[in-house]
Scaffold this motif. Structure first.
Motif, short mmCIF file in Angstrom:
data_model
loop_
_atom_site.label_atom_id
_atom_site.label_comp_id
_atom_site.label_asym_id
_atom_site.label_seq_id
_atom_site.Cartn_x
_atom_site.Cartn_y
_atom_site.Cartn_z
N TYR A 102 43.44 45.27 52.58
CA TYR A 102 42.47 44.20 51.64
C TYR A 102 41.37 44.11 52.44
CZ TYR A 102 46.83 42.56 49.28
OH TYR A 102 47.73 42.44 48.21
N GLU A 103 40.27 43.62 51.61
CA GLU A 103 39.02 43.44 52.30
C GLU A 103 39.31 42.00 53.21
OE1 GLU A 103 35.82 44.66 52.08
OE2 GLU A 103 37.07 46.40 50.83
N TYR A 104 38.45 41.99 54.22
CA TYR A 104 38.49 40.73 55.34
C TYR A 104 38.10 39.56 54.65
CZ TYR A 104 38.25 38.13 59.08
OH TYR A 104 38.74 37.00 60.25
N ASN A 105 37.22 39.70 53.79
CA ASN A 105 36.61 38.29 53.14
C ASN A 105 37.79 37.60 52.29
OD1 ASN A 105 34.06 38.52 54.27
ND2 ASN A 105 33.23 39.29 52.34
N TYR A 106 38.48 38.47 51.57
CA TYR A 106 39.84 37.96 50.93
C TYR A 106 40.77 37.25 51.88
CZ TYR A 106 44.01 37.86 48.11
OH TYR A 106 44.98 37.37 47.62
N LEU A 107 41.00 38.17 52.84
CA LEU A 107 42.30 37.70 53.73
C LEU A 107 41.66 36.46 54.41
CD1 LEU A 107 43.03 41.44 55.52
CD2 LEU A 107 44.36 40.07 53.93
N SER A 108 40.29 36.40 54.96
CA SER A 108 39.82 35.12 55.56
C SER A 108 39.89 34.06 54.71
CB SER A 108 38.59 35.55 56.02
OG SER A 108 37.80 34.40 56.57
N ASN A 109 39.37 34.22 53.29
CA ASN A 109 39.48 33.02 52.59
C ASN A 109 40.85 32.68 52.27
OD1 ASN A 109 36.86 32.80 52.40
ND2 ASN A 109 36.69 34.56 50.55
N LEU A 110 41.92 33.68 51.91
CA LEU A 110 43.10 32.85 51.61
C LEU A 110 43.72 32.43 52.71
CD1 LEU A 110 45.69 33.40 49.99
CD2 LEU A 110 46.17 35.61 50.94
N PHE A 111 43.52 32.80 53.97
CA PHE A 111 44.15 32.36 55.32
C PHE A 111 43.79 30.93 55.57
CE2 PHE A 111 44.80 31.64 59.71
CZ PHE A 111 46.20 31.97 60.11
N SER A 112 42.49 30.76 55.25
CA SER A 112 41.79 29.53 55.39
C SER A 112 42.11 28.44 54.39
CB SER A 112 40.19 29.53 55.53
OG SER A 112 39.54 30.31 56.46
N GLU A 113 42.40 28.83 53.17
CA GLU A 113 42.79 27.98 52.11
C GLU A 113 44.32 27.58 52.53
OE1 GLU A 113 44.48 29.44 47.68
OE2 GLU A 113 42.39 29.68 48.11
N THR A 114 45.04 28.73 52.75
CA THR A 114 46.26 28.41 53.08
C THR A 114 46.98 27.49 54.38
OG1 THR A 114 46.93 30.37 52.01
CG2 THR A 114 48.86 29.42 53.17
#
Length: 186
Positions: A102-114
């Protein structure tokens, strides 16, 4: 059937989950950090019963894709920080992107949101816990610890350590207080 399990972050966690699955008479085919594969297809009732049993041990079943991905991020970071024998000289964003596809931006946003924190802060907290462990073992110098943990200098390690703990590494080492936390509590 593949079962995804939250808070399964170390070898002892794998042993505990394995024992619980065997005690429930499931045929374990494979077990990794964060997941186990059993031969049987479990019903919703069996999954709920297993979830209750696992919760007593500090684990929890994960049933949605996003939560599983966040758990995989955590497990990769724990594995990287706590179970590697090589010095930590890696670009975390590239590592996670390559491992998870996955793109890091997607992973980063998902992690922060969760999780309510960033991947970077989670990574730093894991590194600081490892530094605490190494300080308590008292086998390496601070320079050796800084190198092993991928810090550019002792000063940078000390700065990050103090920001996380409120103590300098040297002061932490002298008081040898029980200031370590369990990995799953981070």
């Amino acid at each position: 059937m593949k079962i995804h399990i939250k808070n399964m972050v170390c070898h002892r966690c794998k042993l505990a989950v394995e024992a619980e699955l065997k005690a429930s008479s499931y045929t374990l085919q494979n077990i990794e950090l964060g997941e186990a594969t059993v031969k049987e297809e479990l019903t919703a009732e069996q999954l709920e019963a297993l979830n209750i049993q696992l919760k007593h041990l500090g684990f929890e079943l994960i049933d949605d894709r996003k939560s599983r991905l966040v758990e995989k991020i955590k497990n990769l970071i724990v594995e990287l920080v706590h179970h590697q024998n090589e010095p930590l000289h890696i670009n975390l964003s590239s590592y996670l992107s390559n491992q998870l596809h996955y793109e890091y931006n997607y992973l980063s946003n998902l992690f922060s949101e969760t999780e309510g924190t960033t991947i970077e802060k989670y990574y730093i907290s894991q590194k600081v816990e490892k530094v605490k462990e190494l300080l308590i073992y008292d086998e390496l110098t601070l320079s050796q610890i800084a190198y092993q943990m991928g810090y550019s200098s002792v000063a940078y390690l000390s700065s990050q350590f103090k920001k996380e703990t409120g103590l300098t590494p040297t002061h932490f080492k002298t008081i040898k207080a029980n200031k370590r936390r369990n990995i799953e509590e981070l």
